[in-house]
Design a protein around this motif. Sequence first.
Motif, mmCIF file in Angstrom:
data_model
loop_
_atom_site.group_PDB
_atom_site.id
_atom_site.type_symbol
_atom_site.label_atom_id
_atom_site.label_comp_id
_atom_site.label_asym_id
_atom_site.label_seq_id
_atom_site.Cartn_x
_atom_site.Cartn_y
_atom_site.Cartn_z
ATOM 1 N N ARG A 179 0.851 -1.179 0.000
ATOM 2 C CA ARG A 179 0.000 0.000 0.000
ATOM 3 C C ARG A 179 0.890 1.233 0.000
ATOM 4 O O ARG A 179 1.611 1.501 0.960
ATOM 5 C CB ARG A 179 -0.943 0.004 1.197
ATOM 6 N N VAL A 180 0.824 1.984 -1.095
ATOM 7 C CA VAL A 180 1.764 3.068 -1.325
ATOM 8 C C VAL A 180 1.470 4.267 -0.438
ATOM 9 O O VAL A 180 2.384 4.876 0.132
ATOM 10 C CB VAL A 180 1.727 3.499 -2.810
ATOM 11 N N ASP A 181 0.190 4.641 -0.290
ATOM 12 C CA ASP A 181 -0.138 5.882 0.421
ATOM 13 C C ASP A 181 0.190 5.811 1.905
ATOM 14 O O ASP A 181 0.476 6.830 2.533
ATOM 15 C CB ASP A 181 -1.608 6.268 0.211
ATOM 16 N N THR A 182 0.214 4.612 2.479
ATOM 17 C CA THR A 182 0.579 4.472 3.892
ATOM 18 C C THR A 182 1.949 3.829 4.075
ATOM 19 O O THR A 182 2.444 3.724 5.202
ATOM 20 C CB THR A 182 -0.466 3.625 4.652
ATOM 21 N N GLY A 183 2.557 3.369 2.975
ATOM 22 C CA GLY A 183 3.879 2.756 3.057
ATOM 23 C C GLY A 183 3.908 1.445 3.810
ATOM 24 O O GLY A 183 4.901 1.117 4.469
ATOM 25 N N SER A 184 2.842 0.648 3.703
ATOM 26 C CA SER A 184 2.746 -0.585 4.488
ATOM 27 C C SER A 184 2.549 -1.807 3.593
ATOM 28 O O SER A 184 1.964 -1.717 2.516
ATOM 29 C CB SER A 184 1.577 -0.495 5.482
ATOM 30 N N SER A 185 3.052 -2.938 4.057
ATOM 31 C CA SER A 185 2.805 -4.214 3.389
ATOM 32 C C SER A 185 1.452 -4.746 3.848
ATOM 33 O O SER A 185 1.160 -4.746 5.046
ATOM 34 C CB SER A 185 3.901 -5.224 3.750
ATOM 35 N N TRP A 186 0.654 -5.203 2.897
ATOM 36 C CA TRP A 186 -0.655 -5.780 3.231
ATOM 37 C C TRP A 186 -0.675 -7.259 2.859
ATOM 38 O O TRP A 186 -0.255 -7.640 1.764
ATOM 39 C CB TRP A 186 -1.764 -5.060 2.469
ATOM 40 N N VAL A 187 -1.175 -8.059 3.788
ATOM 41 C CA VAL A 187 -1.421 -9.470 3.522
ATOM 42 C C VAL A 187 -2.924 -9.675 3.570
ATOM 43 O O VAL A 187 -3.555 -9.482 4.619
ATOM 44 C CB VAL A 187 -0.737 -10.381 4.561
ATOM 45 N N LEU A 188 -3.500 -10.020 2.436
ATOM 46 C CA LEU A 188 -4.946 -10.211 2.343
ATOM 47 C C LEU A 188 -5.231 -11.699 2.164
ATOM 48 O O LEU A 188 -4.674 -12.345 1.275
ATOM 49 C CB LEU A 188 -5.514 -9.414 1.169
ATOM 50 N N THR A 189 -6.104 -12.235 3.023
ATOM 51 C CA THR A 189 -6.413 -13.663 2.998
ATOM 52 C C THR A 189 -7.920 -13.874 2.977
ATOM 53 O O THR A 189 -8.704 -12.929 3.128
ATOM 54 C CB THR A 189 -5.839 -14.382 4.240
ATOM 55 N N VAL B 181 -5.763 -9.436 -6.446
ATOM 56 C CA VAL B 181 -4.700 -10.061 -7.224
ATOM 57 C C VAL B 181 -3.998 -9.027 -8.100
ATOM 58 O O VAL B 181 -2.766 -9.022 -8.225
ATOM 59 C CB VAL B 181 -5.276 -11.214 -8.068
ATOM 60 N N GLN B 182 -4.773 -8.120 -8.704
ATOM 61 C CA GLN B 182 -4.173 -7.077 -9.529
ATOM 62 C C GLN B 182 -3.264 -6.181 -8.694
ATOM 63 O O GLN B 182 -2.195 -5.772 -9.149
ATOM 64 C CB GLN B 182 -5.261 -6.231 -10.192
ATOM 65 N N SER B 183 -3.680 -5.877 -7.462
ATOM 66 C CA SER B 183 -2.844 -5.066 -6.573
ATOM 67 C C SER B 183 -1.511 -5.743 -6.313
ATOM 68 O O SER B 183 -0.455 -5.102 -6.331
ATOM 69 C CB SER B 183 -3.565 -4.835 -5.240
ATOM 70 N N SER B 184 -1.542 -7.039 -6.062
ATOM 71 C CA SER B 184 -0.314 -7.777 -5.788
ATOM 72 C C SER B 184 0.592 -7.831 -7.004
ATOM 73 O O SER B 184 1.813 -7.916 -6.868
ATOM 74 C CB SER B 184 -0.651 -9.198 -5.327
ATOM 75 N N ALA B 185 0.006 -7.747 -8.215
ATOM 76 C CA ALA B 185 0.769 -7.913 -9.448
ATOM 77 C C ALA B 185 1.062 -6.596 -10.167
ATOM 78 O O ALA B 185 1.597 -6.608 -11.279
ATOM 79 C CB ALA B 185 0.016 -8.848 -10.392
ATOM 80 N N ALA B 186 0.734 -5.464 -9.553
ATOM 81 C CA ALA B 186 0.887 -4.165 -10.214
ATOM 82 C C ALA B 186 2.330 -3.684 -10.137
ATOM 83 O O ALA B 186 2.664 -2.741 -9.413
ATOM 84 C CB ALA B 186 -0.060 -3.144 -9.592
ATOM 85 N N ALA B 187 3.193 -4.327 -10.895
ATOM 86 C CA ALA B 187 4.625 -4.025 -10.837
ATOM 87 C C ALA B 187 4.900 -2.620 -11.348
ATOM 88 O O ALA B 187 4.451 -2.255 -12.442
ATOM 89 C CB ALA B 187 5.399 -5.038 -11.671
ATOM 90 N N PRO B 188 5.635 -1.795 -10.579
ATOM 91 C CA PRO B 188 5.996 -0.458 -11.056
ATOM 92 C C PRO B 188 6.734 -0.549 -12.391
ATOM 93 O O PRO B 188 7.448 -1.517 -12.660
ATOM 94 C CB PRO B 188 6.928 0.067 -9.945
#
Length: 403
Positions: free
Chosen positions: A149-159, A197-204
Amino acid sequence: MSNSAENLRIALSWPDRLFSPGPKRILSIDGGGVRGAVAIAFLKELEHVLQTRYGRPTLRLCDYFDLIGGTSVGAILAAGLALGASAEEAAQDFRYMGPRLFRQYLPRLPLFQARFDPKRIEHLLREQFGAQTLGNAAWKTGFAAIAKRVDTGSSWVLTNCPKARYWGGDPYEIASEPDRTKHRVTPNRDYELAKVVQSSAAAPVYFDLVSIEVSKGEAGVFFDGAMTPHGNPALQLAKVALIPAYGFSWAPGKDELLIVSVGTGGPRPKKPGWVKRPVASIWKALHALVSIAYDTSQLAISMLQWLGHSPQPWHINSEEADHAGAAPAFHRPLWTFLRYDSPLQQDWLKTHIGRDYSDREIAVLQRLDDEKQIEPLFDIGTQAARLQIRPEHFEDVFAPPGG
C-alpha cells in the motif's frame, strides 16, 4: 486416524478445514512476471508427485495444501489453485494470459505511462475471477496475497480467513458502534478478488497503481507485493499461519506445519563489469532495488531453513552453505520446509540440468516481461522440477485428508 474421521475431514467446508485439528500444509509461490512459467512447471510436477505418492490420481494442490499464497504472478497462480484449478489448468491460463499481458499493441509514453496497458490486466483478471470477493469466492482452501500500500507505506497481507482481524471491518468500530451501516472501514471479505490479485501484481514501470476503497470515500493505492520484503512470501506466510492476528493460529512443529516454497528462477543480480567502468546513478538505483528483492528472498529461505527442518536444504551461499546442523541449540524446528526453484544463472543451469547458455540467452531468460520466453522457461522448470521434487519429501504425517 480412523476412516470415519478422515471422511469427516474430507466433508468439511474450506473454512472448517482451516481450523480443524491436525498438521497443516502451506504452498508459497514467488513473484516473477513471465518467469512464473518456471513456477508452473514445478507446480505441475509437485501435483503429479503428490498424486503418485498418495495413490490419488485426481488429487489437486487445493486438496493437499491448507493455504496457498503468493506475490505478484504468484498471487494470480495461488488464487486459481485455491479456487480448485489443477496445475495443468493453471498452465493453460498462464499461456493464455502471459502473451496478452506482456505484449505492446500500441506505443506507450516512457517515464509517464506504464509499459503495458493496465486495463488489459484488469480485464484479464476479471475474465478469470469475475466479481467474486474474498468472502464469497468458491474457495477450496485457504488463500493469501501480498501487496504494497503506497499511500501508507505498508505491506498488506490479504487472505480469505474468516477469523482475520479485519475480515468483518475495523474491530474497534465493530466494538463501539453496533449499527454496521455507520461503519467506515471496508471489511476485507468485501474486497474483490480480481482487485486483490491485480494489486499484488501491479509491478511499477510495467503496470499502473491499483486503487481499492478501504473506507467509505477513501481509496488505498497499491502496487506489486514484490516491492515489499515478500517477493518470496514463504516466511511471511509462516507468520500468517502462526501469529494469532491473522486468524489461522496453527501449531508450529516439524510434524505440524509443512511449508513448500516455489520460485520463479530469480537470478543472483551480479554486475562484474561495473568494477572497471563508471555507471550512471539511475542504473545503480535500479540495480539496488533488484538486489534487495533477491537478498530478501535469500533471507527468507535462510530463516526458514535455520529455524525449521529441511529434507532437501537449499544452498544459501558459499559461507552459510545450507545451514545443515546450524539450528539454535535451544530450538526445536518450527516447521518442515522445502524450497524448489531453478535459478536462471549460467553456472547453476549447466551444473544441474546440463544446459550451457550464453550471456545473451541468460539475460533474455531473466527478463520479467518477454512473453516469447514462456515456453523456454516452462522447459527449464520442467527439467529442474523432475530432478528436485521427490515423493519421500512428503512424509506420512503430512498425508492429505483421505490418506
